[in-house]
Design an enzyme around this catalytic site. Structure first.
Site, mmCIF file in Angstrom:
data_model
loop_
_atom_site.group_PDB
_atom_site.id
_atom_site.type_symbol
_atom_site.label_atom_id
_atom_site.label_comp_id
_atom_site.label_asym_id
_atom_site.label_seq_id
_atom_site.Cartn_x
_atom_site.Cartn_y
_atom_site.Cartn_z
ATOM 1 N N GLN A 112 42.487 11.630 -31.889
ATOM 2 C CA GLN A 112 41.539 12.728 -32.051
ATOM 3 C C GLN A 112 42.211 13.987 -32.616
ATOM 4 O O GLN A 112 41.592 14.739 -33.366
ATOM 5 C CB GLN A 112 40.889 13.036 -30.690
ATOM 6 C CG GLN A 112 39.540 13.722 -30.778
ATOM 7 C CD GLN A 112 38.393 12.752 -31.001
ATOM 8 O OE1 GLN A 112 38.331 11.704 -30.380
ATOM 9 N NE2 GLN A 112 37.484 13.114 -31.885
ATOM 10 N N LYS A 127 40.290 13.748 -25.007
ATOM 11 C CA LYS A 127 39.409 12.589 -24.766
ATOM 12 C C LYS A 127 39.324 12.364 -23.266
ATOM 13 O O LYS A 127 40.214 12.752 -22.517
ATOM 14 C CB LYS A 127 40.012 11.342 -25.421
ATOM 15 C CG LYS A 127 39.012 10.250 -25.677
ATOM 16 C CD LYS A 127 38.320 10.451 -27.011
ATOM 17 C CE LYS A 127 37.266 9.416 -27.276
ATOM 18 N NZ LYS A 127 36.825 9.447 -28.673
ATOM 19 N N ASP A 167 30.925 8.950 -26.408
ATOM 20 C CA ASP A 167 31.704 7.885 -27.048
ATOM 21 C C ASP A 167 31.043 6.605 -26.525
ATOM 22 O O ASP A 167 29.874 6.648 -26.100
ATOM 23 C CB ASP A 167 33.193 7.991 -26.648
ATOM 24 C CG ASP A 167 34.114 7.154 -27.549
ATOM 25 O OD1 ASP A 167 34.489 7.635 -28.625
ATOM 26 O OD2 ASP A 167 34.450 6.010 -27.189
ATOM 27 N N SER A 378 29.777 17.437 -34.371
ATOM 28 C CA SER A 378 29.870 18.136 -33.083
ATOM 29 C C SER A 378 30.308 19.577 -33.299
ATOM 30 O O SER A 378 29.800 20.505 -32.653
ATOM 31 C CB SER A 378 30.886 17.440 -32.163
ATOM 32 O OG SER A 378 30.313 16.336 -31.517
HETATM 33 N N1 GLU Z 1 33.750 10.148 -29.650
HETATM 34 C C1 GLU Z 1 33.648 10.575 -30.999
HETATM 35 C C2 GLU Z 1 34.958 10.337 -31.717
HETATM 36 O O1 GLU Z 1 35.609 9.339 -31.459
HETATM 37 C C3 GLU Z 1 33.085 11.979 -31.138
HETATM 38 C C4 GLU Z 1 33.763 13.047 -30.359
HETATM 39 C C5 GLU Z 1 33.031 14.395 -30.401
HETATM 40 O O2 GLU Z 1 31.977 14.504 -30.980
HETATM 41 O O3 GLU Z 1 33.590 15.336 -29.805
HETATM 42 O O4 GLU Z 1 35.365 11.051 -32.578
#
Ligand code: GLU
Length: 446
Positions: A112, A127, A167, A378
């Protein structure tokens, strides 16, 4: 081959984090790309950037007790790994699935950091999640679990600190229960979560964003090679939010998406997946994928077990989960003439599968670049909340498209700059890393 400095740093990271194979895999891949950067930027080594980057700034593990519908006490484990805040508040989803453990949360949090950096928006990496699985639970059970989860998490997150989202296993229903509990505990209606409902601070296009983005990334890779998705047969794995909207975008761009899957098997529909039916089964009824072929009939069929990657296609979009696409799958795809793979899931291809794609010279877009559209949207939700505004679908989708094109361009150019033309893995790792590393240097040793 890594130089001795990098190898020693990597060995240290692996030794310090035993029993976390997915985290090791994610770190290893980044180190492989960074050997090219270390030569040109010795300051990163001198400032201990990689050692610091691999150590999360903060890791929270907590008990989540709740009462099921039979009145029995259940205990799950909650996680939030606040990995890196060099570029902004920690940002990244929550995963609720029975196989969630610290190593998986750390691999996702590590990825991330780079993904969020690539979006060009001011978000750090984090995360979280739990080994709780919403599948098969009643709404009441999911609500009580979410309330208990947030009763601990709320003290660690906030608009300027850490902004979780969804997620696997965390969609609009779960975000609703989590947000409700946060608001109740803090008495603050703030942007502490994204992926919110449209009536209460959510953004249009957020639901579609990850899948749309992965398909747009595929289109960009094809266009860089002088071709497009038009008329292409596309296989998609998964049948959650990412898969559904990847399929939708494939159809909008003139391709034909012919597969979807879940843990029970996959469906092939030679006439193209009927999206309304798939949405009805997966989003409304939360049912099994086999139902699709039963209801659709025609030239569709359900294959129990087996692999969706056995189906001959031009383009593959892995949108299920980590390490779902192995060496033998990659070989089959290449033998069947695949020309592009764009990852909607996080780290769906194993390292050997990635090697096979790269040796075959096909266009391979790693998840941290190709699926960045979700977290980017987001960040657009955060922008709208901060300005007390709501944007139209068209405007938001336009922003998403521009961001995906920007990521593609940036990764392509960076790969070229570092002598690996067409290698989107190197491009994504190096471009994502540089920004974070330079910010960390600016902040001193913290
Ligand atoms: N879970 C998503 C990712 O793997 C989105 C995370 C978010 O929107 O903060 O990027």
């Amino acid at each position: 081959m890594l130089d001795s400095n990098l190898q020693a740093t990597l060995d240290g990271v692996l030794a310090r984090n035993p029993g976390e194979p997915e985290f090791h895999q994610a770190v290893h891949e980044v180190f492989d790309s960074l050997s090219l950067v270390q030569e040109r930027h010795p300051e990163y080594n001198d400032m201990g950037i990689l050692t610091r980057l691999c150590e999360p700034e903060r890791q929270i593990i907590f008990r989540v007790p709740w009462v099921d519908d039979r009145g029995e006490v259940q205990v799950n484990r909650g996680f939030r790994v606040e990995f890196n805040s060099a570029l902004g508040p920690y940002k990244g989803g929550l995963r609720f699935r029975s196989n969630v453990n610290l190593g998986i949360v750390k691999f996702l949090g590590f990825e991330q950091i780079f993904k969020n950096s690539l979006t060009g928006l001011p978000i750090g990496g984090g995360k979280g999640g739990s080994d709780f699985d919403p599948a098969g639970k009643s709404d009441g059970e999911v609500m009580r679990f979410c309330q208990s989860f947030m009763s601990e998490l709320y003290r660690h997150i906030g608009e300027y600190t850490d902004v979780p989202a969804g997620d696997i296993g965390v969609g609009a229903r779960e975000i609703g229960y989590l947000f409700g509990q946060y608001k109740r505990l803090t008495n603050k209606y703030e942007t502490v979560l994204t992926g919110k409902g449209l009536d209460w601070g959510g953004s249009l296009v957020r639901t579609e964003a990850t899948g749309y983005g992965a398909t747009i990334f595929a289109q960009e890779m094809l266009s860089a090679r002088g071709t497009s998705l038009e008329g292409r047969r596309v296989s998609v794995s998964g049948s959650g939010n990412v898969a559904i909207y990847a399929i939708e975008k494939v159809h909008q761009l003139g391709g034909i998406a012919i597969t979807a899957s879940d843990s029970t098997g996959y469906v092939v529909d030679e006439d193209g997946i009927d999206l309304e039916l798939l949405k009805q089964i997966k989003e409304v009824e939360r049912g099994r994928i086999s139902t699709y072929a039963e209801r659709r009939g025609g030239r569709s069929r359900f294959v129990a077990g087996g692999s969706v990657w056995d189906v001959p296609v031009d383009v593959a979009l892995p949108c299920a989960t980590q390490n779902e696409l192995h060496e033998k799958h990659a070989k089959t795809l290449v033998e069947n003439g695949v020309i592009a793979v764009s990852e909607g899931a996080n780290m769906p291809s194993t390292p050997t599968a990635v090697e096979i794609f790269q040796e075959a010279g096909i266009a391979y877009g790693p998840g941290k670049a190709a699926n960045a559209g979700g977290v980017a949207t987001s960040a657009l939700e955060m922008q709208q909340n901060a300005s007390r505004d709501t944007w139209s679908f068209e405007y938001t989708e336009g922003r998403l498209t521009d961001i995906m094109k920007g990521i593609h361009q940036n990764t392509l150019e960076t790969a070229e700059e570092f002598g690996r033309p067409g290698n989107y893995v190197v491009g994504a790792n190096v471009a994502g890393f540089r920004k974070v590393a330079d910010a960390m240097i600016a902040f001193g040793v913290i």
